[in-house]
Write an enzyme that holds these catalytic residues in place. Structure first.
Site, PDB file in Angstrom:
ATOM      1  N   TRP A 357      25.655   1.627  20.668  1.00  0.00           N
ATOM      2  CA  TRP A 357      25.227   2.988  21.008  1.00  0.00           C
ATOM      3  C   TRP A 357      26.161   4.026  20.388  1.00  0.00           C
ATOM      4  CZ3 TRP A 357      27.262   6.417  25.259  1.00  0.00           C
ATOM      5  CH2 TRP A 357      28.537   6.032  25.687  1.00  0.00           C
ATOM      6  N   ASP A 358      27.317   3.573  19.922  1.00  0.00           N
ATOM      7  CA  ASP A 358      28.307   4.444  19.291  1.00  0.00           C
ATOM      8  C   ASP A 358      27.670   5.335  18.220  1.00  0.00           C
ATOM      9  OD1 ASP A 358      29.454   2.165  20.468  1.00  0.00           O
ATOM     10  OD2 ASP A 358      31.232   2.259  19.209  1.00  0.00           O
ATOM     11  N   GLU A 488      33.232   0.490  31.165  1.00  0.00           N
ATOM     12  CA  GLU A 488      33.047  -0.967  31.307  1.00  0.00           C
ATOM     13  C   GLU A 488      34.072  -1.596  32.246  1.00  0.00           C
ATOM     14  OE1 GLU A 488      33.041  -2.198  27.231  1.00  0.00           O
ATOM     15  OE2 GLU A 488      30.927  -1.714  26.963  1.00  0.00           O
ATOM     16  N   LYS A 601      37.670   3.432  31.963  1.00  0.00           N
ATOM     17  CA  LYS A 601      37.978   3.085  30.576  1.00  0.00           C
ATOM     18  C   LYS A 601      37.689   4.246  29.629  1.00  0.00           C
ATOM     19  CE  LYS A 601      36.675  -0.388  27.115  1.00  0.00           C
ATOM     20  NZ  LYS A 601      35.656  -1.372  26.759  1.00  0.00           N
ATOM     21  N   GLN A 602      36.562   4.907  29.848  1.00  0.00           N
ATOM     22  CA  GLN A 602      36.142   5.966  28.922  1.00  0.00           C
ATOM     23  C   GLN A 602      35.226   6.932  29.656  1.00  0.00           C
ATOM     24  OE1 GLN A 602      33.969   2.560  27.118  1.00  0.00           O
ATOM     25  NE2 GLN A 602      32.896   4.178  26.031  1.00  0.00           N
TER      26      GLN A 602
HETATM   27  C1  BGC Z   1      33.222   0.483  24.532  1.00  0.00           C
HETATM   28  C2  BGC Z   1      31.754   0.643  24.269  1.00  0.00           C
HETATM   29  C3  BGC Z   1      31.522   0.611  22.788  1.00  0.00           C
HETATM   30  C4  BGC Z   1      32.128  -0.639  22.162  1.00  0.00           C
HETATM   31  C5  BGC Z   1      32.069  -0.605  20.652  1.00  0.00           C
HETATM   32  C6  BGC Z   1      33.711  -0.809  23.894  1.00  0.00           C
HETATM   33  O1  BGC Z   1      35.086  -0.949  24.085  1.00  0.00           O
HETATM   34  O2  BGC Z   1      33.473   0.417  25.914  1.00  0.00           O
HETATM   35  O3  BGC Z   1      31.303   1.874  24.788  1.00  0.00           O
HETATM   36  O4  BGC Z   1      30.151   0.637  22.530  1.00  0.00           O
HETATM   37  O5  BGC Z   1      33.489  -0.726  22.508  1.00  0.00           O
HETATM   38  O6  BGC Z   1      32.785   0.484  20.153  1.00  0.00           O
END
Ligand code: BGC
Length: 772
Positions: A357-358, A488, A601-602
């Site tokens: 999804w990035d 996550e 995490k984000q």
């Molecule tokens: C992130 C995801 C991301 C993936 C690839 C993961 O660490 O939590 O949001 O899509 O990395 O960049």
């Protein structure tokens, strides 16, 4: 955090060899041209720690899934853009002794990536075991002008001896992926041959059947004069090498130009690959290294012309932003809708080089702002072409009636993520794909995209949401159970705010799309209704009910939406209280401890607040930022950029600057201790957003560009460039004034610090900095 890369505005420089960071440097100095990429491995043998990496766009292997306990619905494989033939290799023997930097005394060492011209170079003086001193100079690039082509200029000088030196350029297809699930090799040899100074190895991927022919042609110069050579061929499976020997006197320099083409069956017909390689090599050799480089350099000049960002007064920040722009530009050029942007691009194996999804959430704005409209459109079409697979994917999971669940990870439309929490639960990705359609149309004005493409994707996603919600008798609300949000560090939660928000937003936007199509394309709309068996009345009434009755977890006392049900049961201890030896927690804590903790995490709730900022007032945004920011550990590279943008809109200028530096220099300083795996390419799109949307305050609203720029305290000025609906603008922000230059004949309406402003063809305007 590492601090061994020199600060420089245009270059990434390693001065003095740091073997302990070699994998990191190899990632940082990677080169690429949209069709292939190459880590900054040494040409000659290196027996020290290194990750050999050559990647060819779109050429992948479905590596069989490896999980502890199989669950129904798991994907069978994880697709990876696999490590391909090593085309840079040159074996070097000096008076019978093999040159291996790990075994020499390094007298001086310098390697740099010049981002202005896309050139990787190295200058090294070493003393070999028996006292011979040699100087190596090498340059290489992957041509932006001829995307199948790479070239190396490698020279060796005898500093304190006379004697025989041999240079043996080779192509080695016998490569492995370190992350191969079953230690399997992914290539089989199809053909190889050598004649004179030319040789090729043609290989085929197992299972997927891609063919890649890697061919080389070599030329030598002694003390700058062309010289004859009689190569001796060595051949083994998947390998071909052409060794030439030269007698050097002390002070002599032998130079090898190695020209290479990587011809893949993604672009050429399988039975013509060797013929095409041969012809292409002929042309390349005729051009010569300097001319090829000049072509390549001029392409880079063009790319910088439309995408450079300049900062006066802060070299670290300048280097950071150029580094991000450079790598984005060499990863994806947007000329092929079958390609996409892997989280690590072509710089490492992690994440398999495949699509997340990035792309929609973090990369699309960069390409919208700096490239032709069709580049962003290609990113959208990539998903459109996978729609049937997304429908099939949803069907496998028990959904019907054309509901589509786009994969969390894919290369060909099929889901290939191997962790159940993410495969089945991280469904907010569907929202990001819908949002990208809105984002593209809002920015470009290309509303017509909806008719042939966008609507079908929106309908599939809306159908998914309408089946994925659950009616809660208890709450008399629709809820979404068992999900993982962008954070996550929480799995299988109920009512993740971001996911619920994306679901209802998609439903609303799809309703708007229907109104538009009915008005503007009634016949086409009717055809789509038939084709997609869309029962408009029935389906949209359910959507409307969901929109009205969706549940969002909310805390009245604090006035904040909660990340998910039960979030407040956690012990809310600010991340600043974690000791440094516990960070990053994902490398120091057990997984269950992370899941039970409050650490984020984000950006999660903040991700939707960033996307939909207009739907909240400033106080609400500030309350959420103040609540979530202290709990966020930013252990995903995709986090700081969103926090930087929000901090900018909230006027938290120091914080915005801090987050900006963190995202811009994430890899250069190895903040998260993982750059050795490859660079965070998709987060680089986030860095660009942090700059342009954060410092520049740029938004597109109702066909106008809105700017609310500010300048960080320590900077003298900055400038960035932006494409908008055919116009190309340069925005220069100084301490006192803002200047906007329209480089095109197209006039643009702007809103600057809240005031409407028209910028006519080729006009320049200067306005006093109203933030003073
Ligand atoms: C992130 C995801 C991301 C993936 C690839 C993961 O660490 O939590 O949001 O899509 O990395 O960049």
């Amino acid at each position: 955090m590492k601090n061994y890369i020199k600060h420089d505005e245009w270059k990434i420089v390693e001065e003095g060899f740091h073997p302990e960071h070699n994998r990191i440097t190899e990632s940082l100095l990677s080169i690429g041209n949209g069709r292939s990429g190459q880590r900054a491995n040494f040409e000659e043998k290196y027996s020290g720690d290194s990750l050999q990496g050559t990647y060819i766009a779109g050429v992948y292997y479905p590596d069989k899934t490896r999980v502890g306990w199989w669950k129904n619905g798991y994907p069978e494989y994880f697709a990876k853009i696999l490590n391909a033939a090593n085309w840079i290799g040159i074996n070097v023997m000096v008076k019978g002794e093999e040159l291996d930097l790990a075994k020499c005394k390094i007298l001086s060492f310098y390697r740099e990536l010049d981002m202005k011209s896309g050139l990787l170079s190295r200058s090294v003086v070493v003393q070999m075991k028996r006292g011979k001193q040699v100087e190596i100079n090498s340059k290489r690039f992957l041509s932006l002008a001829r995307q199948d082509v790479g070239a190396i200029c490698y020279s060796l000088k005898a500093l304190n001896f006379s004697g025989k030196v041999s240079l043996e350029p080779f192509i080695d297809g016998d490569v492995i992926n370190e992350d191969s699930n079953y230690d399997e090799k992914f290539w089989i040899e199809k053909e190889k041959a050598a004649r004179g100074n030319e040789g090729f190895v043609c290989m085929q991927t197992k299972k997927t059947g891609f063919l890649v022919c890697t061919a080389m042609s070599n030329r030598f110069r002694m003390n700058r004069q062309e010289t004859e050579n009689q190569p001796v061929t060595s051949i083994r499976e998947k390998y071909i090498a052409l060794k030439s020997e030269f007698k050097l006197n002390e002070g002599d320099e032998i130079c090898l130009e190695k020209y290479v083409v990587n011809i893949s069956s993604l672009y050429y017909s399988k039975n013509k690959l060797t013929e095409i390689s041969e012809n292409s090599l002929k042309q390349v050799v005729a051009k010569g290294f300097d001319q090829l480089f000049a072509e390549h350099q001029s392409m880079w000049t063009n790319r910088w012309e439309t995408s450079d960002i300049r900062i006066e007064g802060d070299v670290a920040a300048q280097q950071g932003i150029r580094f991000n722009i450079f790598h984005l530009n060499q990863t994806y050029l947007g000329d092929d809708e079958r390609l996409n942007i892997g989280p690590k691009g072509f710089t490492g194996e992690k994440y398999g080089g495949v699509t997340y999804w990035d792309t929609e959430a973090y990369c699309l704005p960069f390409y919208l702002g700096t490239s032709d409209e069709k580049v962003a459109r290609h990113l959208l079409l990539y998903r459109f072409k996978h729609l049937h697979k997304a429908i099939e994917n949803a069907r496998k999971l028990g959904f019907n009636n054309g509901a589509a669940l786009f994969p969390m990870v894919t290369i060909n439309g099929e889901e290939c993520h191997n962790e159940w929490e993410i495969t089945f639960e991280e469904i907010h990705r569907n929202g990001a794909i819908a949002y990208a359609i809105y984002n593209y149309i809002n920015y470009t004005g290309d509303q017509e995209y909806l008719a042939p493409y966008g609507f079908q994707v929106l309908l599939g996603i809306s159908r998914f949401w309408s089946q994925r919600v659950t009616w809660s008798e208890e709450q008399q609300k629709f809820v979404i159970l068992g999900v993982t949000g962008p954070n996550e560090y929480e799995n299988n939660v109920n009512n993740n705010f971001h996911t619920n928000y994306m679901a209802v937003w998609t439903l609303k936007y799809t309703l708007e799309a229907i109104d538009y199509l009915k008005k503007e394309f009634p016949f086409l709309y009717e055809e789509l209704v038939q084709k997609l068996k869309f029962n408009e009345l029935k389906e949209t009434s359910r959507w409307k009910e969901i929109i009205e009755k969706i549940y969002f977890p909310y805390d009245e006392k604090r006035g904040v939406y909660l990340q998910q049900d039960g979030f407040l049961d956690k012990e809310l201890i600010p991340a600043s209280e974690l000791s440094t030896d516990e960070r990053p927690i994902n490398q120091n804590w057990s997984w269950d401890r992370i899941l039970r903790s409050c650490y984020i995490k984000q950006a999660d709730v903040l991700q939707s607040l960033y996307w939909f900022e207009d739907q909240f007032d400033k106080e609400t945004l500030a309350r959420h930022f103040d609540f979530y920011e202290p709990l966020t550990v930013h252990e995903s590279s995709l986090s700081s950029c969103i926090h930087a943008i929000l901090a900018s809109s909230l006027g938290l200028l120091d914080k915005a600057y801090e987050f900006y530096l963190r995202t811009a220099r994430l890899d250069l300083d190895d903040y998260n201790n993982d750059t050795e795996d490859g660079l965070h390419i998709t987060s680089m799109g986030g860095t660009w957003m942090a700059f342009v949307k954060g410092f520049g305050g740029l938004r597109a609203k109702n066909g106008q560009l809105v700017l609310n720029p500010f300048i960080p305290e320590s900077w003298k000025s900055y400038s960035f460039r932006i494409n908008f609906r055919g116009a190309h603008l340069e925005i220069r922000m100084g301490k006192k004034d803002l200047t906007i230059i329209n480089h095109t004949e197209i006039s643009v309406s702007l809103v600057i610090w809240g005031k409407p402003q028209q910028l006519n063809a080729l006009q320049t305007i200067t306005i006093k900095n109203s933030r003073l």
